[in-house]
Design a protein around this motif. Structure first.
Motif, mmCIF file in Angstrom:
data_model
loop_
_atom_site.group_PDB
_atom_site.id
_atom_site.type_symbol
_atom_site.label_atom_id
_atom_site.label_comp_id
_atom_site.label_asym_id
_atom_site.label_seq_id
_atom_site.Cartn_x
_atom_site.Cartn_y
_atom_site.Cartn_z
ATOM 1 N N THR A 30 0.845 -1.193 0.000
ATOM 2 C CA THR A 30 0.000 0.000 0.000
ATOM 3 C C THR A 30 0.883 1.246 0.000
ATOM 4 N N GLY A 31 0.266 2.384 -0.298
ATOM 5 C CA GLY A 31 1.015 3.624 -0.293
ATOM 6 C C GLY A 31 1.533 4.000 1.077
ATOM 7 N N GLN A 32 0.686 3.868 2.097
ATOM 8 C CA GLN A 32 1.114 4.219 3.445
ATOM 9 C C GLN A 32 2.215 3.284 3.937
ATOM 10 N N GLU A 33 2.085 2.015 3.608
ATOM 11 C CA GLU A 33 3.131 1.064 3.992
ATOM 12 C C GLU A 33 4.441 1.416 3.292
ATOM 13 N N ALA A 34 4.349 1.863 2.045
ATOM 14 C CA ALA A 34 5.554 2.270 1.315
ATOM 15 C C ALA A 34 6.246 3.435 2.002
ATOM 16 N N LEU A 35 5.468 4.433 2.423
ATOM 17 C CA LEU A 35 6.053 5.574 3.125
ATOM 18 C C LEU A 35 6.696 5.142 4.433
ATOM 19 N N VAL A 41 13.852 2.346 6.394
ATOM 20 C CA VAL A 41 15.063 1.711 5.854
ATOM 21 C C VAL A 41 15.858 2.602 4.903
ATOM 22 N N SER A 42 15.317 3.751 4.479
ATOM 23 C CA SER A 42 16.003 4.633 3.530
ATOM 24 C C SER A 42 16.591 3.842 2.356
ATOM 25 N N LEU A 48 7.973 1.732 -7.845
ATOM 26 C CA LEU A 48 6.675 2.183 -7.353
ATOM 27 C C LEU A 48 5.555 2.003 -8.371
ATOM 28 N N ASP A 49 4.524 1.243 -7.971
ATOM 29 C CA ASP A 49 3.298 1.150 -8.759
ATOM 30 C C ASP A 49 2.469 2.408 -8.515
ATOM 31 N N ILE A 50 1.612 2.762 -9.464
ATOM 32 C CA ILE A 50 0.736 3.928 -9.280
ATOM 33 C C ILE A 50 -0.585 3.523 -8.652
ATOM 34 N N ARG A 63 4.800 12.859 -1.296
ATOM 35 C CA ARG A 63 5.142 12.891 0.130
ATOM 36 C C ARG A 63 6.614 12.571 0.359
ATOM 37 N N LEU A 64 7.151 11.664 -0.452
ATOM 38 C CA LEU A 64 8.583 11.374 -0.334
ATOM 39 C C LEU A 64 9.414 12.610 -0.664
ATOM 40 N N ARG A 65 9.015 13.313 -1.723
ATOM 41 C CA ARG A 65 9.787 14.480 -2.150
ATOM 42 C C ARG A 65 9.620 15.662 -1.197
#
Length: 230
Positions: A30-35, A41-42, A48-50, A63-65
């Motif tokens: 999920t997106g939140q899990e990805a963030l 872990v940096s 990344l899937d959309i 959000r990453l940027r």
């Protein structure tokens, strides 16, 4: 590397292939899990899937940027992001790149091409302006067309240099003889891969003479360059 895809089979396929290619991999669905994973872990790169079930990939990269914490930087820059998605419309590609994506790959995809693109992005974003390639104690400077092993210069022909460059750029990944023909000679030599074997032999005499063997044969497939196991 962080693999983000909501389809478990795709996630598992990508993770296995990338680990086989020598990457350390963590995954998110999920997106939140990805963030959360990115902050923990940096990773060196985010694949990344959309189309994700909560935040879409565009919101994830926003959000990453926006987060400028040291843990989310890579040698003073931002973590590279490669989009891997079924959304192949031009406006989606433009949006992904506009938001700071480093590459955009559409599904279905070829695993070897994807890994080659990932390696290319990592080279571009490594923070090394000279783009020097290193495998074990060999260094290759593409700009200066210089090669050293254990700091000793090696004299290579132009074809030997291109062949070594291709092997080092794909270090840890097996490349087939047809792939080598296409990338190094840029034509198929009428399908005769004997020229590849010949030039591999030339390289080995210069590269593997007096040091640990770095160019390995994968029988029935091609060759792989990797450092000695520790």
């Amino acid at each position: 590397m962080l693999v983000v895809d909501d389809e478990p089979t795709v996630r598992e396929l990508l993770s296995a292939a990338l680990r086989h290619a020598g990457f350390r991999v963590t995954a998110a669905g999920t997106g939140q899990e990805a963030l959360d994973r990115a902050y923990e872990v940096s990773p060196d790169l985010v694949l990344l899937d959309i189309m994700l079930p909560d935040l879409d990939g565009f919101e994830v990269i926003r959000r990453l940027r926006e987060r400028c914490q040291p843990a989310l930087t890579k040698q003073g820059g931002q973590i590279p992001v490669v989009f891997l998605t079924a959304r192949d419309e031009t406006h989606d590609k433009i949006e992904g790149l506009h938001l700071g994506g480093d590459d955009y790959v559409t599904k279905p995809f070829d695993l070897q091409e994807l890994i080659a693109r990932i390696r290319a992005v990592l080279r571009r974003t490594s923070g090394d302006p000279s783009a020097v390639l290193r495998v074990a104690d060999i260094e290759l400077d593409p700009d200066g067309t210089q090669v050293t092993r254990a700091s000793e210069p090696l004299r290579l022909s132009p074809t030997e240099f291109r062949l070594l460059h291709y092997l080092m750029a794909n270090a840890g990944r097996t490349v087939s003889k047809p792939q080598i023909l296409q990338r190094v000679w840029r034509y198929d030599f009428n399908g005769d891969t004997a020229i590849v074997d010949t030039y591999i032999s030339y390289l080995r005499r210069k590269i593997d003479n007096g040091g640990p063997k770095l160019i390995h044969t994968v029988h029935g497939v091609g060759y792989v360059m990797r450092g000695p196991k520790t």
